[in-house]
Design a protein around this motif. Structure first.
Motif, PDB file in Angstrom:
ATOM      1  N   UNK A  11       0.769  -1.376  -0.390  1.00 43.34           N
ATOM      2  CA  UNK A  11      -0.020   0.030  -0.191  1.00 43.34           C
ATOM      3  C   UNK A  11       0.897   1.248   0.337  1.00 43.34           C
ATOM      4  N   UNK A  12       1.705   1.350   0.630  1.00 47.27           N
ATOM      5  CA  UNK A  12       2.493   2.547   0.704  1.00 47.27           C
ATOM      6  C   UNK A  12       3.453   2.980  -0.639  1.00 47.27           C
ATOM      7  N   UNK A  13       3.811   1.481  -0.777  1.00 45.34           N
ATOM      8  CA  UNK A  13       4.836   2.000  -2.337  1.00 45.34           C
ATOM      9  C   UNK A  13       3.543   1.910  -3.875  1.00 45.34           C
ATOM     10  N   UNK A  21       7.471   7.097   4.729  1.00 43.99           N
ATOM     11  CA  UNK A  21       7.273   5.990   5.144  1.00 43.99           C
ATOM     12  C   UNK A  21       8.169   4.959   5.566  1.00 43.99           C
ATOM     13  N   UNK A  22       8.321   4.797   6.571  1.00 49.57           N
ATOM     14  CA  UNK A  22       9.580   3.716   7.350  1.00 49.57           C
ATOM     15  C   UNK A  22       8.537   2.407   7.758  1.00 49.57           C
ATOM     16  N   UNK A  23       9.035   1.317   7.577  1.00 55.31           N
ATOM     17  CA  UNK A  23       7.846   0.429   8.451  1.00 55.31           C
ATOM     18  C   UNK A  23       8.976   0.356   9.576  1.00 55.31           C
ATOM     19  N   UNK A  24       9.423   0.008   9.996  1.00 56.20           N
ATOM     20  CA  UNK A  24      10.385   0.172  11.462  1.00 56.20           C
ATOM     21  C   UNK A  24      10.161  -1.330  12.081  1.00 56.20           C
ATOM     22  N   UNK A  25       9.295  -1.739  12.557  1.00 57.91           N
ATOM     23  CA  UNK A  25       9.501  -3.182  12.518  1.00 57.91           C
ATOM     24  C   UNK A  25       9.055  -3.283  14.312  1.00 57.91           C
ATOM     25  N   UNK A  26       9.799  -5.085  14.751  1.00 57.14           N
ATOM     26  CA  UNK A  26       9.974  -4.757  15.704  1.00 57.14           C
ATOM     27  C   UNK A  26      11.331  -4.461  16.269  1.00 57.14           C
ATOM     28  N   UNK A  35      13.473   5.856  18.417  1.00 64.61           N
ATOM     29  CA  UNK A  35      12.989   5.966  17.538  1.00 64.61           C
ATOM     30  C   UNK A  35      11.591   7.632  18.080  1.00 64.61           C
ATOM     31  N   UNK A  36      11.628   7.724  19.398  1.00 65.75           N
ATOM     32  CA  UNK A  36      10.057   8.343  19.471  1.00 65.75           C
ATOM     33  C   UNK A  36      10.829   9.543  19.455  1.00 65.75           C
ATOM     34  N   UNK A  37      11.939   9.940  19.545  1.00 71.68           N
ATOM     35  CA  UNK A  37      12.681  11.204  19.401  1.00 71.68           C
ATOM     36  C   UNK A  37      13.409  11.762  18.628  1.00 71.68           C
ATOM     37  N   UNK A  38      13.014  10.662  17.408  1.00 74.00           N
ATOM     38  CA  UNK A  38      13.122  11.409  16.331  1.00 74.00           C
ATOM     39  C   UNK A  38      11.614  12.011  15.648  1.00 74.00           C
ATOM     40  N   UNK A  39      11.075  11.664  16.361  1.00 78.58           N
ATOM     41  CA  UNK A  39       9.322  11.501  16.341  1.00 78.58           C
ATOM     42  C   UNK A  39       8.868  12.529  16.664  1.00 78.58           C
TER      43      UNK A  39
END
Length: 144
Positions: A11-13, A21-26, A35-39
C-alpha cells in the motif's frame, strides 16, 4: 511487524510513499527511545491493552504529539487539556482527521508535545509514584 506487514508495504509503495514511510518493525528498547526522539507524532490505534498505556506515556515523555484511541479509557485522560488527541476506537475517519490536522499544523504538534512532556514529568515522576505508594501503604497499613 505482523501478518499485515506485506499488505502495508504494498500500500505504501502503491501510493508513492516509500520515501516518506519507514516500517520500522520490532525493535529493542534503545531503538524505541531513538525512534520516539526523532518522531513528531505518535499514533496509537490499539484496541487491546492494559488499563494505562505505557506506549502512550513513553511517547508523551518524548514530546510527541499523540493521537490515541480511547481504549484503554485512560488515554482520554492522559491526552486531555491539549496534551494530545483522543479518538474513538476503530473510528478511521476521526483518526485520519486528527492525523491530517497535526500534519498540517506543526506549531500545534509542537505545543501538544511540550504539554504532554510537562504533564508526564509532573504527574508520572518517580516522586509522584513514591507519594502514591505511600498513600496506598498507609491505607493498607503496610510499611514502605
Amino acid at each position: 511487524d505482523g501478518p499485515l506487514r506485506s499488505t502495508v508495504q504494498q500500500d505504501v509503495q502503491a501510493r508513492g510513499l516509500r520515501d516518506q514511510c519507514l516500517l520500522w518493525g520490532e525493535c529493542a528498547h534503545a531503538e524505541v527511545i531513538s525512534l520516539l526522539a526523532m518522531s513528531d507524532i505518535f499514533l496509537y490505534t490499539s484496541t487491546r491493552g492494559a488499563c494505562l498505556s505505557m506506549a502512550v506515556l513513553e511517547a508523551m515523555a518524548s514530546s510527541c504529539a499523540v493521537i490515541a484511541s480511547t481504549r484503554p479509557l485512560s488515554n482520554a485522560r492522559l491526552l486531555a487539556d491539549g496534551r494530545g488527541i483522543a479518538v474513538a476506537a476503530e473510528d478511521v475517519s476521526q483518526t485520519s482527521q486528527a492525523l491530517m490536522r497535526l500534519l498540517s499544523e506543526p506549531a500545534l504538534c509542537r505545543q501538544m508535545g511540550g504539554l504532554a512532556r510537562d504533564y508526564v514529568a509532573v504527574e508520572h515522576s518517580a516522586a509522584q509514584f513514591r507519594q502514591t505508594l505511600l498513600k496506598v501503604s498507609q491505607w493498607k497499613g503496610v510499611e514502605v
